[in-house]
Scaffold this motif. Structure first.
Motif, PDB file in Angstrom:
ATOM      1  N   LYS A  43      -6.202  20.546  -2.934  1.00 24.41           N
ATOM      2  CA  LYS A  43      -6.604  19.275  -3.548  1.00 24.41           C
ATOM      3  C   LYS A  43      -8.123  19.175  -3.540  1.00 24.41           C
ATOM      4  O   LYS A  43      -8.757  19.588  -2.562  1.00 24.41           O
ATOM      5  CB  LYS A  43      -6.031  18.118  -2.739  1.00 24.41           C
ATOM      6  CG  LYS A  43      -4.530  17.929  -2.875  1.00 24.41           C
ATOM      7  CD  LYS A  43      -4.082  16.774  -1.993  1.00 24.41           C
ATOM      8  CE  LYS A  43      -2.619  16.470  -2.187  1.00 24.41           C
ATOM      9  NZ  LYS A  43      -2.169  15.377  -1.308  1.00 24.41           N
TER      10      LYS A  43
ATOM     11  N   THR B 252      -5.300   4.010  -1.817  1.00 19.89           N
ATOM     12  CA  THR B 252      -4.031   4.635  -1.413  1.00 19.89           C
ATOM     13  C   THR B 252      -3.628   5.719  -2.408  1.00 19.89           C
ATOM     14  O   THR B 252      -3.265   6.829  -2.030  1.00 19.89           O
ATOM     15  CB  THR B 252      -2.918   3.560  -1.315  1.00 19.89           C
ATOM     16  OG1 THR B 252      -3.397   2.517  -0.473  1.00 19.89           O
ATOM     17  CG2 THR B 252      -1.639   4.124  -0.740  1.00 19.89           C
ATOM     18  N   ARG B 253      -3.753   5.397  -3.693  1.00 20.92           N
ATOM     19  CA  ARG B 253      -3.377   6.390  -4.725  1.00 20.92           C
ATOM     20  C   ARG B 253      -4.310   7.601  -4.657  1.00 20.92           C
ATOM     21  O   ARG B 253      -3.856   8.752  -4.811  1.00 20.92           O
ATOM     22  CB  ARG B 253      -3.441   5.730  -6.114  1.00 20.92           C
ATOM     23  CG  ARG B 253      -2.896   6.588  -7.226  1.00 20.92           C
ATOM     24  CD  ARG B 253      -1.388   6.760  -7.123  1.00 20.92           C
ATOM     25  NE  ARG B 253      -0.874   7.710  -8.107  1.00 20.92           N
ATOM     26  CZ  ARG B 253      -0.082   8.735  -7.810  1.00 20.92           C
ATOM     27  NH1 ARG B 253       0.315   8.954  -6.571  1.00 20.92           N
ATOM     28  NH2 ARG B 253       0.354   9.542  -8.761  1.00 20.92           N
TER      29      ARG B 253
ATOM     30  N   ARG C  35      -5.739   8.742  -2.014  1.00 20.37           N
ATOM     31  CA  ARG C  35      -5.351   9.537  -0.839  1.00 20.37           C
ATOM     32  C   ARG C  35      -4.114  10.377  -1.153  1.00 20.37           C
ATOM     33  O   ARG C  35      -3.968  11.483  -0.660  1.00 20.37           O
ATOM     34  CB  ARG C  35      -5.063   8.614   0.355  1.00 20.37           C
ATOM     35  CG  ARG C  35      -6.262   7.858   0.845  1.00 20.37           C
ATOM     36  CD  ARG C  35      -7.064   8.605   1.871  1.00 20.37           C
ATOM     37  NE  ARG C  35      -6.291   8.814   3.088  1.00 20.37           N
ATOM     38  CZ  ARG C  35      -6.607   9.699   4.028  1.00 20.37           C
ATOM     39  NH1 ARG C  35      -7.653  10.473   3.875  1.00 20.37           N
ATOM     40  NH2 ARG C  35      -5.877   9.810   5.108  1.00 20.37           N
ATOM     41  N   GLU C  36      -3.210   9.831  -1.990  1.00 25.87           N
ATOM     42  CA  GLU C  36      -2.006  10.596  -2.366  1.00 25.87           C
ATOM     43  C   GLU C  36      -2.362  11.789  -3.244  1.00 25.87           C
ATOM     44  O   GLU C  36      -1.793  12.866  -3.109  1.00 25.87           O
ATOM     45  CB  GLU C  36      -1.022   9.695  -3.140  1.00 25.87           C
ATOM     46  CG  GLU C  36      -0.298   8.674  -2.272  1.00 25.87           C
ATOM     47  CD  GLU C  36       0.434   7.608  -3.079  1.00 25.87           C
ATOM     48  OE1 GLU C  36       1.105   6.773  -2.465  1.00 25.87           O
ATOM     49  OE2 GLU C  36       0.332   7.586  -4.333  1.00 25.87           O
TER      50      GLU C  36
END
Ligand code: 8YV
Length: 331
Positions: free
Chosen positions: A5, A20-21, A23-24
């Protein structure tokens, strides 16, 4: 095989759903403190990160870009304006720059219209009287402002935000005038009943209200210079929700102090977060309303800005041209 990533470094706190997104999707480093980074902290981040997500509070100049690590490929700005980034230097260094256009248009236009009303109708002064319990009671000649309907609004910069402001202002009965690098399409002009002024000086001399809605570029730095501001009429109101650098703030302050113009509504400043003390003093006396750069400050807008940042990063990492790529020729 699991592909690695990208390391995404975010300089300020973003809405929870966006963080949050991110981090995903990415190997994301978030800001815990939300304090603006120093130049050396930014430099350190740019030595490690594949992607930097800065905001208006991060100045990314040619020197910082020159010291960026080889792996650094994308600067996905959380913001529409990219005057905080030396886009040409980034490109020379092989770094792509993107922004978040479109999603803060309506909010910024709302705030501009609000500032026009606030200054013309003395809303902050009135609210202050109530908060301080100083209302002496109604009087026919007290707290009089100026009518908006029937007045002339001169918009400097007829892009997305300028046009959204024009729609609102038209509904308030203002007549729309504008100055822009290029004249807008005849159909847009007709819909907005807008009058184009090739000469900014000529437009300024005839307006009741002037609103700055263009980007800050080398060409628009101090576009409203001391010389140009002198063209304004004595009752004119100046509103700025774009960038402080477009107006010579000292010259504007001098004119307000001398009573050479009617008032000002400013959401942006030349040396943010510093505000010229004389402007603050004028704001305490009324006729000048100052806001802390909150034109796009809505929950909805900030989430949509974050979504744009994610889309730009994802698209770029998938090997495609990100939708909001900025080229120096666009500035
Ligand atoms: C943003 C802005 O809040 O997007 C812009 O250009 O001026 C603001 O509304 C800020 O830039 C976020 O980085």
């Amino acid at each position: 095989m699991v592909s690695k990533k990208p390391l995404v470094f975010v300089t300020r706190r973003l809405p929870d759903v966006i963080e949050t997104r991110m981090r995903e999707l990415f190997d994301t480093r978030l800001s815990a403190s939300d304090t603006p980074l120093t130049s050396s902290e930014l430099g350190a981040a740019m030595k490690q990160a594949d992607v930097l997500v800065p905001t208006v509070t991060d100045r990314i100049d040619a020197a910082l870009l020159a010291s960026a690590g080889e792996q650094m490929r994308l600067i996905a700005n959380f913001g529409n304006g990219v005057d905080n980034i030396d886009v040409a230097a980034a490109l020379r260094r092989g770094i792509t720059v993107t922004n978040t256009p479109g999603v803060l248009t309506e909010d910024t236009a709302d705030m501009t219209m609000a500032l026009i009303l606030v200054v013309a109708r003395r809303l902050v002064e009135g609210a202050k009287v109530m908060i301080e319990g100083d209302w002496p009671g109604w009087s026919p000649t007290w707290m009089l402002g100026h009518r908006i309907t029937g007045k002339r609004l001169g918009i400097i910069g007829m892009g997305r935000i300028g046009q959204a402001l024009a729609q609102r202002a038209k509904a308030f009965g203002l007549s729309i005038h504008y100055h822009n690098r290029r004249r807008v399409a005849a159909a847009v002009e007709a819909e907005l009943e807008a009058t184009y002024w090739e000469s900014l000086d000529q437009m300024l001399a005839r307006m009741d209200i002037v609103s700055v809605n263009c980007p800050h570029t080398p060409a628009t730095y101090h576009l409203l210079s001391a010389r140009r501001l002198k063209h304004l009429r004595p009752q004119a109101i100046v509103v700025n929700t774009a960038r402080g650098e477009i107006i010579d703030e000292n010259a504007l302050t001098r004119m307000l102090e001398a009573g050479d113009i009617g008032g000002a509504g400013l959401d942006v400043f030349e040396h943010e977060p510093a505000v010229q003390p004389k402007l603050l003093k004028l704001a305490r006396r009324g006729r000048v309303t100052l806001l802390p750069h909150m034109g796009s400050a809505t929950n909805e807008g900030r989430i949509e800005m974050g979504e744009k940042v994610i889309i730009n990063i994802r698209t770029f990492m998938d090997g495609h041209r990100p939708p909001n790529r900025i080229l120096p020729s666009m500035l």
